[in-house]
Structure formats: C-alpha cells, structure tokens
Design an enzyme around this catalytic site. Structure first.
Site, mmCIF file in Angstrom:
data_model
loop_
_atom_site.group_PDB
_atom_site.id
_atom_site.type_symbol
_atom_site.label_atom_id
_atom_site.label_comp_id
_atom_site.label_asym_id
_atom_site.label_seq_id
_atom_site.Cartn_x
_atom_site.Cartn_y
_atom_site.Cartn_z
ATOM 1 N N GLY A 1 7.573 6.062 -5.435
ATOM 2 C CA GLY A 1 8.496 7.167 -6.128
ATOM 3 C C GLY A 1 8.376 8.351 -5.250
ATOM 4 N N ASP A 2 8.852 9.486 -5.889
ATOM 5 C CA ASP A 2 8.541 10.947 -5.455
ATOM 6 C C ASP A 2 7.531 11.191 -4.894
ATOM 7 O OD1 ASP A 2 8.725 13.955 -6.229
ATOM 8 O OD2 ASP A 2 10.190 13.683 -5.077
ATOM 9 N N ASP B 1 13.320 4.802 -12.476
ATOM 10 C CA ASP B 1 14.296 5.768 -13.074
ATOM 11 C C ASP B 1 15.373 5.723 -12.304
ATOM 12 O OD1 ASP B 1 12.673 6.239 -15.332
ATOM 13 O OD2 ASP B 1 11.663 8.045 -14.604
#
Length: 428
Positions: free
Chosen positions: A172-173, A203
């Site tokens: 992810g990020d 998410d």
C-alpha cells in the site's frame, strides 16, 4: 484542477531495443493512453484550451523491451498487512517472467523490506513455476510481510549484489513510498534497476487507482458479518448488531458492505463526522420504530470522540482508538440510563476478512495486475505502480499514487447510495 497536478509521465531507464520474446499476443501501442476523466464536463477546460485531456499510459506488452531476459534476475517483496490475493500476484509475476520472457532467476524477499537488508539475516527464496504452482489456493503471502521502513542504500546494495534488474513491490501507501526511495537511490548510483509497484490495500485507499486487489473479496467476507448481525438483531426485541470493519482513513469496505444486502441501518465512516449524542438518539428512534438495528462502523470512524493514544505503529501511523469497543460501551451505557433494555451483539471480523484466499474475480484481477507489472518492468519503466482505471490497466507514477489518500467523497453517488439504503439521518 491544474494541469500540472495530473502529470502521468512514467520514468524510463532507457530505450527499448530488444525484440520481445512474448509470442501469440497483441502488443500494445507505446502511445496508447486511457483518459483520466470519464465525463465530458470534466475534460472541457482542456478541450477549450486546445490541450489533450489528462491520460494514463495503457498497460500491456511492448514489441521491444529494455532488459535482456537472459541476463537479469528479478525480485518480489510483499509489505504491510496481509490481504486476499497476495499469493495470486506473486504467482502471476513468477509465471509471466518465466513463460513469457524466459527469466530464470526470481527471488522472493522475506518479511517485507527487512528481507532486502542483508545484515538482518533473511536470505531470499528462489521462486520457480513449480514452487508457486499451488500458492494461489491459500491466503496470506508465502514470502511473509512486515511494516516499517528500511534504509534504501542497504536495500539497493542487496539488489545490486543479486544482479536484480526489476523489483516488484506489492503493498500500500507505505510500501510504495519505500519503492520510490529504492528507485531514487538506484538512479543516484547510476544502476539500471526498475521498481514496479503493485497496489495492495484492503482499504482500497490508493489514489489514481479505481480498485486494489483483495478489496472485492474483503467486501464479500464482510457480508457474512453483516448478515450475522442482522440475523441476531432480528431474533430478539430491541436487538442491535454492531459490526466493526477495516478502514483506517477510508471507509470503502464499510460503505460497500452496506450496499451488498441492504441490511444495515447505520454506516459510520472516517470521512463523515458524527456526534455521539446524535447517533445514539437516532439509534433509539430506530429501535422504538423497528425494534432492531444493524450498525457498521469503519475502524477509523469517530476518532475525535475518543482520547488520543499518543502512539505510533511500525509504519509511523498514529495508533487509533478502538471505535468498536467504544461504541459498544457507549450504546450500553446510553440505553441503561434511558432504562431501555437492549440486546447488543458485537462482531469484529477484521483479521478473518483479510486472511482468506481471493475469490474468483479477485484471482483473475491479480493475474492481470501481475502480468501488467511484468510487462512494465521488462520495458524499462520504473518508479511507477500498475493501476486499474476506466476499466483498463494503466501505469501511474508512484509520486501521484502516494500524493494523497483516496477517500469517500460525502457528495458522491457512492455515499448518497449508502444514505439511501440505510435511511440514516444526518448525525453531524
């Protein structure tokens, strides 16, 4: 929106001059683009100025490639929390590298970016078509995972020693930010190492990416929890089913779980603040009217209602208070003071949802993401992430992907649909 904010240019290591060994498929036009906007009115400012509207590179195999497959090794790393489909993506990358391009050496780095730091003593696994043949049937990641940053210089040194030409970073990020630093360090040293991100977050909160893998499976599993909550709530007078779902800063899982079966009466997400008193009063009215209620809350909702923890996790994120437990206690106390007997059932399926294997649609999505990542890497692209946008696979600079977190727009059709399905009042 300013034109400069939507620069989808992808960094390349050099000119592609090697004929691709991929056979039996159609090669993509190197100039192929996918429009960022899908509505004419959004594109109008660019059209009025005579400029081409913002567009992403279309993903796919190129007729000419940058790397000689016989002379490079490749690496795969998975970081952050586990997610449905991780093994599917690993498998897709290995099979595509081997069968499409003839790459013979593929390393799997263990336990996230820690596996790229030699002094930590985590030797990589050698991944072959045989070793990954059945991994898509199980959840999690065969490589293991971890959170937290490592020193880019140490990681690039490991890549250089192993003669790795392409690193595939699945996460992810935070993972993508780490991948960006690796790409920058390799460039600073003058090394021809391609760094390709594959977006993984349950998410679904990475910008410029419509959907991340595992999200659909997560929503399907969340449905089991909301169904159970509704069944429990239907079975007793003044009964409440409370379900906490993942969604630290973005409430997409919670929102879509509401739309799946229309059983939910209240959906609480981080993007839409609510007052505790307003929520509890609305819940009481619901029980007086219907005698049962189902509530879905995303883990990041209502953080302003609780005391700050003052702690951070391994990724540097502020640790949030447990909104599920908080609401469970607040609801119980409120109705006790109101002298109204309730039957409250609390369900938290978070780790069950993220640990299951990918469902069929997600599995196919993972395969196409993995193949698109391999094609991008072999063409010498770097510091980018494979995206899915306007129903097509595309390329996005990591800089854009991590520029902001994707969240639910309270004015969007998605949130309007949630409000229509739940019938919940304005609780701000």
């Amino acid at each position: 929106m300013e034109k400069s904010e939507l620069d989808f240019s992808i960094e390349r290591l050099g000119v592609c001059s090697i004929p691709s060994p991929v056979q039996g498929i159609r090669f993509m036009d190197d100039d192929g683009r996918v429009l960022y906007f899908s509505c004419l009115e959004e594109m109008q400012p660019w059209l009025d100025s005579g400029s081409p509207p913002p567009a992403m590179e279309a993903a796919g195999p190129s007729g000419k490639i940058f790397f000689d497959p016989s002379r490079i090794a490749c690496g795969i790393v998975t970081c952050g929390g586990i997610c449905p489909g991780l093994n599917d993506v690993i498998r897709a990358i290995v099979l595509s590298l081997h069968y499409h391009y003839g790459v013979q050496k593929v390393y799997g780095f263990r336990f996230g970016y820690a596996g790229l730091v030699e002094r930590l003593g985590l030797p990589p696994l050698e991944l072959t078509p045989d070793s990954v043949s059945r991994i898509h049937e199980i959840g999690g990641t065969i490589l293991g995972s971890s959170r937290g940053p490592q020193e880019p210089a140490e990681m690039v040194t490991t890549l250089e020693k192993l003669k790795i030409g392409i690193l595939f970073a699945i996460g992810g990020d935070g993972t993508l930010r780490g991948a960006q630093k690796i790409a920058e360090e390799a460039k600073r040293r003058g090394l021809q190492i391609s760094v390709i991100g594959i977006p993984k977050t349950i998410d679904n909160d990475i910008s410029y990416i419509k959907t991340t893998f595992g999200f659909e499976t997560a929503v399907a599993e969340a449905r089991r929890a909301t169904y159970a909550a509704n069944t429990e709530a239907d079975a007793a007078r003044n009964s409440i089913g409370l379900v906490k779902l993942m969604g630290r800063d973005s409430g997409f899982i919670a929102a879509y779980s509401v739309l799946v079966n229309s059983h939910v009466n209240f959906c609480l997400v981080p993007e839409v603040p609510f007052s505790l008193s307003g929520f509890l009063e609305a819940l009481k009215r619901r029980l007086e009217r219907k005698s049962h209620a189902v509530i879905v809350v995303a883990e990041g909702a209502g953080q302003d209602l609780m005391a700050k923890t003052g702690e951070r996790d391994a990724s540097g994120n502020i640790k949030y208070g447990d909104i599920g437990i908080f609401l469970r206690e607040a609801i119980s106390d409120y109705f006790k003071q109101a002298r109204m007997e309730i039957n409250l059932k609390y369900i938290d399926p978070s780790y069950m949802i993220r640990s299951v294997p990918a469902n069929p649609h997600d599995a196919a999505f993972c395969l196409l993401l993995g193949q698109s990542a391999v094609h991008a890497g072999m063409s010498g692209r770097t510091n980018m992430v494979v995206s899915f946008w306007n129903h097509q696979f595309t390329h996005v600079p990591i800089t854009l992907a991590v520029s902001q977190r994707k969240k639910i727009d309270p004015q969007s059709m998605l949130w309007n649909s949630v409000l229509a399905v739940t019938g919940q009042p304005d609780m701000i």
